[in-house]
Design an enzyme around this catalytic site. Structure first.
Site, PDB file in Angstrom:
ATOM      1  N   SER A  16      13.176  23.172  29.675  1.00 12.24           N
ATOM      2  CA  SER A  16      13.778  21.965  29.313  1.00 12.24           C
ATOM      3  C   SER A  16      13.985  21.544  28.114  1.00 12.24           C
ATOM      4  CB  SER A  16      13.081  20.616  30.362  1.00 12.24           C
ATOM      5  OG  SER A  16      11.591  20.841  29.920  1.00 12.24           O
ATOM      6  N   GLY A  17      13.447  22.406  27.235  1.00  5.82           N
ATOM      7  CA  GLY A  17      13.257  22.310  25.831  1.00  5.82           C
ATOM      8  C   GLY A  17      14.583  22.424  25.129  1.00  5.82           C
ATOM      9  N   ASP A  18      14.332  22.000  23.705  1.00  7.32           N
ATOM     10  CA  ASP A  18      15.612  22.356  22.883  1.00  7.32           C
ATOM     11  C   ASP A  18      16.096  23.814  22.480  1.00  7.32           C
ATOM     12  OD1 ASP A  18      16.729  20.030  21.716  1.00  7.32           O
ATOM     13  OD2 ASP A  18      16.158  20.717  19.626  1.00  7.32           O
ATOM     14  N   ARG A  48       7.788  21.547  32.749  1.00  4.27           N
ATOM     15  CA  ARG A  48       6.957  20.400  33.516  1.00  4.27           C
ATOM     16  C   ARG A  48       8.011  19.397  34.109  1.00  4.27           C
ATOM     17  NH1 ARG A  48       2.799  19.807  28.815  1.00  4.27           N
ATOM     18  NH2 ARG A  48       4.545  19.400  27.741  1.00  4.27           N
ATOM     19  N   GLU A 216      20.732  26.155   3.209  1.00  3.47           N
ATOM     20  CA  GLU A 216      21.228  25.764   4.072  1.00  3.47           C
ATOM     21  C   GLU A 216      21.575  24.116   3.541  1.00  3.47           C
ATOM     22  OE1 GLU A 216      18.862  26.374   8.568  1.00  3.47           O
ATOM     23  OE2 GLU A 216      18.070  24.574   7.102  1.00  3.47           O
ATOM     24  N   HIS A 240      11.986  35.278   8.289  1.00  8.74           N
ATOM     25  CA  HIS A 240      13.152  35.943   7.908  1.00  8.74           C
ATOM     26  C   HIS A 240      13.497  36.659   6.854  1.00  8.74           C
ATOM     27  CE1 HIS A 240      13.443  33.431  11.609  1.00  8.74           C
ATOM     28  NE2 HIS A 240      13.812  32.126  10.840  1.00  8.74           N
ATOM     29  N   LYS A 340      24.296  29.542   3.373  1.00 10.84           N
ATOM     30  CA  LYS A 340      24.710  30.814   3.049  1.00 10.84           C
ATOM     31  C   LYS A 340      23.283  31.949   2.783  1.00 10.84           C
ATOM     32  CE  LYS A 340      26.335  32.507  -1.095  1.00 10.84           C
ATOM     33  NZ  LYS A 340      27.366  31.945  -2.242  1.00 10.84           N
TER      34      LYS A 340
END
Ligand code: BG6
Length: 497
Positions: A16-18, A48, A216, A240, A340
């Protein structure tokens, strides 16, 4: 590497999360749309929240891309929801029953199950213990996918690893770093080792510096709570960007076999020198120059006097024969002038002699947006002129490859790898350990420094002002102003001839 058959169960804990709504379910849908997922598998969301099947479907389909309504409906028919707690057996027993019923119905002799943990790390161990106890297919195969953060520092990463290791073998664990699923990142080993042109010059004799940069264009925008506890270095650099740098600098593996690749990654990571904490740029974004965009501290979810780092740049040296002395610069920032991610490999200058002014070769690998590889080269200006100009050999994907070509999103690509039992693009336990060994002293030094020089930079700018000088200090030579542009929209050197 064992590929799953027709009948397998895919369970997403934290359904149910993002993360599940934005990444995991859309990736499963994308694989289904592209016929990369068995149309007979079952997908179970576990969380939950009290959700009706209808609400669950509504929630998970918000971010589906492509395909027609029928395809979406058909995909949703494969999915169902189980409500349960993470810390008691009951819900897991329901999951077990749903798996067993399905496996019996389809006469499955060797159950195949995937558990995808789209959960905060505080729940990892508990959930893993329950999976092992209640839902582990004794005569089958289980693959457990976990998401970063894998710890906060070396100590916590080791604790996490020690709690999971007795439950699942390393072969059963898939640690996702979604950058390893990006098309251009998957291409790096082919570019390097599949081209004599590159593999022959990929060393300190020819390369003067390497940069991996992440930009970002947005800040935390009211969702800084979690970010405030980690900062940009843990968020995107320790994982990353380091993964990208590792692929750029490792030695040639004997094959594309997962362990061969990961052995070489670990080997080069061990040759990374300690990061010099006195040679780091750190910053935090301020309001934009026009005052329209908020500063980091305007975010109500972060501490009022937060010293959280939203921009960082530092240099790594690799003490091995191939790289010693070549600066490897990692830089990353939020709320910058553009979005980028790219790699910039600058080569040493050619001997002058016949040339007065000649610029350097540079290989640019753009990971996103719009994948591209371009090599900046010197060439004679066409016509009667004998002057040189900087131009490029350009492989821009959307010009070279048909638009109908399906390039999987990072999560689609990685989930597909899990279905095929391919570990190459997942992080191994020892790899994680070395990366934390490298980053923990840096993070501790920055976080324990009461006089940290956190430079404020305006939202929407290029980042801290010192960056240009920092890059020059580490040997990066900027092209002459106005001498080069990529991509070109008009013919080059017009009117110069
Ligand atoms: C995540 C970070 O791992 O990577 C985010 O937690 C960041 O803060 C994201 O925005 C960047 O991923 P991508 O695929 O959008 O470049």
């Amino acid at each position: 590497m064992t590929s799953f058959g027709k009948y397998y169960t895919f369970i997403i804990a934290g359904a149910s999360g993002d993360l599940a709504a934005k990444k995991t379910f859309p990736a499963l849908y994308g694989l289904y749309r592209e016929k990369q997922l068995s149309p007979d598998c079952q997908i179970i969301g576990y969380a939950r929240s009290d959700l009706s099947e209808e609400k669950f479907h509504e929630k998970i389909s918000q971010h589906f891309k492509g395909g027609d309504e029928q395809t979406k409906k058909d995909f949703l028919k494969l999915t169902s929801y189980v409500r349960g707690a993470y810390d008691t057996d009951e819900g897991y027993q329901k999951l077990e029953k749903r798996c067993v019923d399905y496996e019996k119905e389809h006469n499955v002799e060797k159950p195949e199950r995937i558990f995808y943990l789209a959960l905060p790390p505080s729940a990892f161990t508990e959930v893993c213990e329950h999976i092992k106890k209640d839902v582990y297919p004794k005569d089958g195969i289980i693959r457990v996918v976990i998401e970063k953060p894998f710890g906060h520092d070396l100590k916590s990463a080791r604790e996490l690893q020690e709690s999971i290791a007795p439950l699942f073998s390393e072969d059963e664990i898939y640690r996702i770093d979604h950058y390893l699923g990006k098309e251009m990142v998957k291409n790096l080993l082919v570019i390097r080792f599949g081209n004599e042109l590159f593999s022959g010059v990929w060393n300190k004799n020819h390369i003067s510096s390497i940069q991996v940069s992440f930009k970002e264009p947005f800040g935390t925008e009211g969702r800084g709570g979690y970010f405030d506890t980690i900062g940009i270095i843990r968020d995107v650099m320790q994982n990353h960007l380091l993964q990208v740098l590792t692929l750029l600098t490792m030695e040639r593996p004997v094959s594309f076999d997962a362990e061969a690749v990961r052995d070489e990654k670990v080997r080069v990571l061990k040759a990374f020198d300690k990061i010099n904490v006195d040679d780091v740029i750190v910053g935090q974004y301020d309001k934009s120059e026009d005052g329209k965009k908020p500063s980091y501290l305007d975010d109500k979810t972060v501490a009022k006097d937060s010293k959280c780092i939203t921009y960082a740049a530092f240099t790594v040296n690799i003490h091995n024969e191939r790289w010693d002395g070549v600066p490897m610069i990692l830089r990353a920032g939020k709320a910058l002038d553009e979005g980028k991610v790219e790699i910039r490999i600058q080569f040493k200058p050619v001997a002058r002699g016949m040339f007065k002014d000649i610029q350097r070769n540079e290989l640019v690998i753009r990971i996103q947006p719009d994948e591209a590889i371009y090599l900046k080269i010197n060439s004679k200006i066409p016509g009667v002129s004998t002057e040189t100009s900087l131009t490029d050999l350009d492989l821009t994907y959307n010009k070279r490859y048909s638009k109908d070509f399906w390039i999987p999103e990072a999560y689609e690509s990685l989930i597909r790898d899990v279905l095929h039992g391919n570990h190459s693009n997942f992080v191994r336990d020892d790899e994680l350990d070395v990366s934390w060994k490298l980053f923990t002293p840096l993070l501790e030094a920055l976080e324990n420094n009461p006089n940290l020089n956190l430079e404020k930079y305006p939202y929407g700018s290029k980042g801290p002002k010192e960056l240009r000088k920092y890059l020059q200090k580490h040997g990066y030579v900027f092209a002459e102003e106005g001498s080069y542009q990529w991509p070109l929209t008009e013919p080059d050197v017009k009117g110069k001839i």
